[in-house]
Scaffold this active site. Structure first.
Site, PDB file in Angstrom:
ATOM      1  N   GLU A 291      37.053  20.768  38.818  1.00  0.00           N
ATOM      2  CA  GLU A 291      37.776  19.593  39.311  1.00  0.00           C
ATOM      3  C   GLU A 291      39.000  19.998  40.117  1.00  0.00           C
ATOM      4  O   GLU A 291      39.326  19.368  41.127  1.00  0.00           O
ATOM      5  CB  GLU A 291      38.189  18.696  38.150  1.00  0.00           C
ATOM      6  CG  GLU A 291      37.041  18.100  37.354  1.00  0.00           C
ATOM      7  CD  GLU A 291      36.334  16.971  38.085  1.00  0.00           C
ATOM      8  OE1 GLU A 291      36.762  16.620  39.187  1.00  0.00           O
ATOM      9  OE2 GLU A 291      35.351  16.440  37.527  1.00  0.00           O
ATOM     10  N   ASP A 424      23.953  18.141  39.564  1.00  0.00           N
ATOM     11  CA  ASP A 424      24.083  17.493  40.877  1.00  0.00           C
ATOM     12  C   ASP A 424      24.623  18.343  42.024  1.00  0.00           C
ATOM     13  O   ASP A 424      23.899  18.709  42.943  1.00  0.00           O
ATOM     14  CB  ASP A 424      24.891  16.198  40.731  1.00  0.00           C
ATOM     15  CG  ASP A 424      26.218  16.383  39.991  1.00  0.00           C
ATOM     16  OD1 ASP A 424      26.594  17.520  39.696  1.00  0.00           O
ATOM     17  OD2 ASP A 424      26.887  15.352  39.727  1.00  0.00           O
ATOM     18  N   GLU A 565      28.827   7.508  44.634  1.00  0.00           N
ATOM     19  CA  GLU A 565      27.592   8.184  45.060  1.00  0.00           C
ATOM     20  C   GLU A 565      26.615   7.284  45.803  1.00  0.00           C
ATOM     21  O   GLU A 565      25.967   7.722  46.771  1.00  0.00           O
ATOM     22  CB  GLU A 565      26.904   8.818  43.848  1.00  0.00           C
ATOM     23  CG  GLU A 565      27.632  10.024  43.272  1.00  0.00           C
ATOM     24  CD  GLU A 565      28.789   9.630  42.373  1.00  0.00           C
ATOM     25  OE1 GLU A 565      29.659  10.490  42.103  1.00  0.00           O
ATOM     26  OE2 GLU A 565      28.844   8.455  41.940  1.00  0.00           O
TER      27      GLU A 565
END
Length: 672
Positions: A291, A424, A565
């Site tokens: 992150e 992902d 997304e």
């Protein structure tokens, strides 16, 4: 004798009662703990795990103590809570210890005050409509009609002039290096502005700009310097991925969005805070490597690419070096968490067998390669290419990548495959590494991975013909797709658009056409997951069976936390196909966000706890990625295609655009 028997029976009954009382107490304690874990805490910010954050919420579960009565010698630190004042009539033997303690507290507070600059004012805040009704847009206008004019541009450090001949620089600031190729329009296409030629589309773009202004202004007003905003509580918020440190995640995540939208004064506010307040040497926190990379390193590098402001490059370089100890493993696969101060690192306790996570260590390549290129320091490139070599050689059953890899043994530790959480962005970065620098190994790994998804039946059709990505656990398919996996529509379309079989050979378009069909089908399915809810916003996960399709089944799958997304895939599909339905779908989502996520009269935006409720409860968190991704993709959706042209820029997984090497002059050479 009878008395003795009676006495023993009485004692035995008493013991039984005591056992039941103890059992009741333990059961009650267990129920309270379980309730605290599963029902009370807010949904955490986006991570690749999708696990709810418990620990950061525990203080909110208890009532704050009543304020103490006024006492003498209280110390005001200028924050929400004052340091405990001196009690009256203290024991004489503790006076010296107490005075030394308060002297140290006062010294620390003065140091902190010297670090903090004044909270910026809210600039030209417009009246923002509480409704997203398109009929009201014509009366609304732009939040800042002159935001893209040259006189506004001249107040921004390093902003290119409209004619592209030279940068317009504030004389009080240092001159910044800008590419000398038409700057705002030319080799890198448009990096701000970019109005659509259709006035109706332009009204929608202005409305998105209003949404960004509202989200930003409320963050500035109620949570400045904190990581995120609680728009209902009107205070700061921090997810566990940032630790307890106030490192302005929303400020860094919003930098390029503010710049691209032409909100130049707000951009300058954010830039000044980063320069004067964000010092990684003083941060005492354990942060997520993944992150921190995609939000902070990526955010700084994009700001540097757009503006040429070397302060951002220096910040990215400083932070990147602090992340390097996490890579000190036998395989080079980094640990998930790192203490910036001590350099100690570790993996999540819940990760299988102490493993690292595929999507996390696989989503460092874009930022680290670009960081090496703009600084001239090869260490970052070496780290991610070592990961690439290890993951390329690892044994892959049926050609599939599992979501957990042991950082010491370079082996998969659990048979779980997903295009959603935990997997992902690993696949995304394989493709985008090829786009960014022409990395042919990455492209081959991407094509092989998608081929393995197809061959193993992970790309499936529902009973009614909806196309989706399933998950696999121990060779068993699970007909579930995450909201996180909805980025795959855009990824596959981008992969088809850049397929080397078409570009290099000009004839074999079989794979590109097949992937484009999958992209269209997956994007349509994700749209269906939105329009089958009461709010017209999609759930965190949705399932497929004979009884239901594209709908969440479990309560913990029904939330929406302002995720980008689905809108990301709408954006990419619009850019590559020009089909107007994607703009219609995006506008529908924007209206739904405005209607259901707008956080009351105070402003800002909040996630929802149940998208199937007609009157959904809000979760009181404005995620930083809402400003970095969701609003940026919506704004670009209603802008001209030249604004951040996909042939010149590639987005990292936090929607921070990075220039493409060899094509975009904003891919800056190292300066010393």
């Amino acid at each position: 004798m009878i008395r003795n028997i009676t006495g023993r029976m009485t004692m035995r009954n008493r013991r039984v009662k005591e056992k039941y009382c103890l059992l009741f107490i333990l059961t009650s304690f267990f129920i309270v703990c379980v309730g605290m874990v599963f029902f009370l805490p807010d949904l955490r910010a986006r991570t690749s795990t999708g696990v709810q954050d418990v620990y950061e919420k525990l203080p909110d579960l208890f009532l704050a103590p009543p304020p103490p009565p006024p006492l003498e010698n209280s110390i005001d630190n200028g924050s929400e809570n004052n340091v405990a004042p001196r009690p009256l009539n203290p024991p004489p033997r503790r006076v010296q210890d107490r005075e030394r303690l308060y002297a140290k507290i006062q010294e620390d507070l003065e140091k902190e005050q010297r670090r903090v600059i004044e909270k910026p004012r809210i600039i030209g805040r417009p009246e923002v409509s509480s409704s997203a009704n398109p009929n009201r847009l014509a009366q609304m206008g732009s939040p800042n009609k002159n935001a893209e004019s040259s006189d506004v541009s001249q107040r921004v450090v390093g902003l290119p002039s409209p004619d592209g001949n030279s940068p317009l620089v504030n004389p009080a600031d240092s001159v910044l290096a800008q590419p000398r190729t038409n700057s705002s329009i030319g080799g890198g296409k448009i990096i701000y502005g970019g109005k659509d030629s259709d006035p109706e589309v332009d009204k929608k773009r202005d409305f998105i700009k209003h949404m960004m202004k509202d989200a930003w202004d409320n963050y500035v007003k109620y949570a400045w310097g904190h990581n995120e905003l609680r728009p209902i509580s009107q205070r700061g918020h921090s997810a566990s991925i940032f630790g307890p440190a106030k490192i302005g995640a929303t400020i860094v995540d919003a930098l390029d969005t503010l710049y691209i939208m032409g909100l130049h004064d707000e951009y300058k506010q954010a830039r000044d805070w980063v320069e004067h307040n964000l010092d990684f040497e003083t941060i005492k926190a354990e942060l997520s490597v993944f992150e921190t990379n995609i939000r902070f390193v990526g955010g700084f590098l994009t700001a540097y690419a757009l503006t040429g402001d070397t302060m951002f490059k220096d910040k990215a370089y400083s932070l990147g070096k602090k992340l390097l100890p996490a890579f000190d493993t036998p395989t080079g696969i980094p640990y998930a968490l790192i203490s910036l101060q001590s350099g100690s690192s570790k993996n999540y306790g819940w990760a299988a067998s102490g493993s690292s996570i595929l999507s996390e260590f696989g989503s460092l390549h874009l930022e680290f390669v670009y960081l090496s290129d703009v600084t001239g320091d090869p260490i970052f490139r070496e780290k991610v290419y070592k990961i690439r070599d290890v993951i390329k050689q690892i044994d892959k059953p049926k050609g599939l990548y599992f979501n957990y890899v042991h950082p010491r043994m370079a082996k998969f530790t659990q048979s779980h495959v997903s295009m959603g959480a935990l997997g992902d962005s690993f696949y995304e970065y394989l493709l985008k590494s090829y786009i960014q620098t022409g990395d042919n190994d990455a492209r081959q790994m991407y094509d092989d991975a998608i081929d393995a998804f197809e061959k193993n039946g992970l790309i499936r059709y529902s009973k009614s013909g909806l196309l989706y990505f399933a998950e696999m656990r121990y060779d068993r398919l699970e007909s579930k797709m995450d909201h996180l996996a909805c980025f795959a529509g855009g990824m596959l379309a981008l992969g088809a658009h850049t397929d080397p079989l078409v570009i290099n050979h000009g004839s074999d378009a079989t794979r590109a056409n097949r992937h484009m069909k999958i992209a269209e089908g997956v994007t349509n399915t994700c749209h269906e997951s939105y329009i089958r809810t009461a709010t017209r916003l999609g759930p965190e996960s949705f399932r497929f069976s004979d009884a239901l399709e594209a709908r969440a089944l479990r309560q913990n799958e029904k939330y929406y936390i302002l995720r980008p997304e689905v809108i990301e895939s709408y954006f990419v599909m619009w850019r590559l196909t020009g089909d107007p339905k994607y703009r219609d779908w995006a506008w529908d989502a924007a209206q739904a966000i405005e209607k259901h996520c707008k956080a009351g009269e105070g402003g800002g935006y909040s996630g929802l706890r149940n998208v199937y409720s007609k009157d959904p409860q809000q979760d009181d968190v404005q995620q930083s990625f809402y400003l970095a991704e969701t609003l940026k993709y919506l704004y670009l959706m209603f802008s001209s295609k030249e604004l951040i042209d996909l042939d010149y820029w590639v987005f990292n997984t936090e929607a921070h655009p990075l220039p493409i090497r060899g094509k975009n002059p904003f891919y800056r050479a190292p300066t010393h």
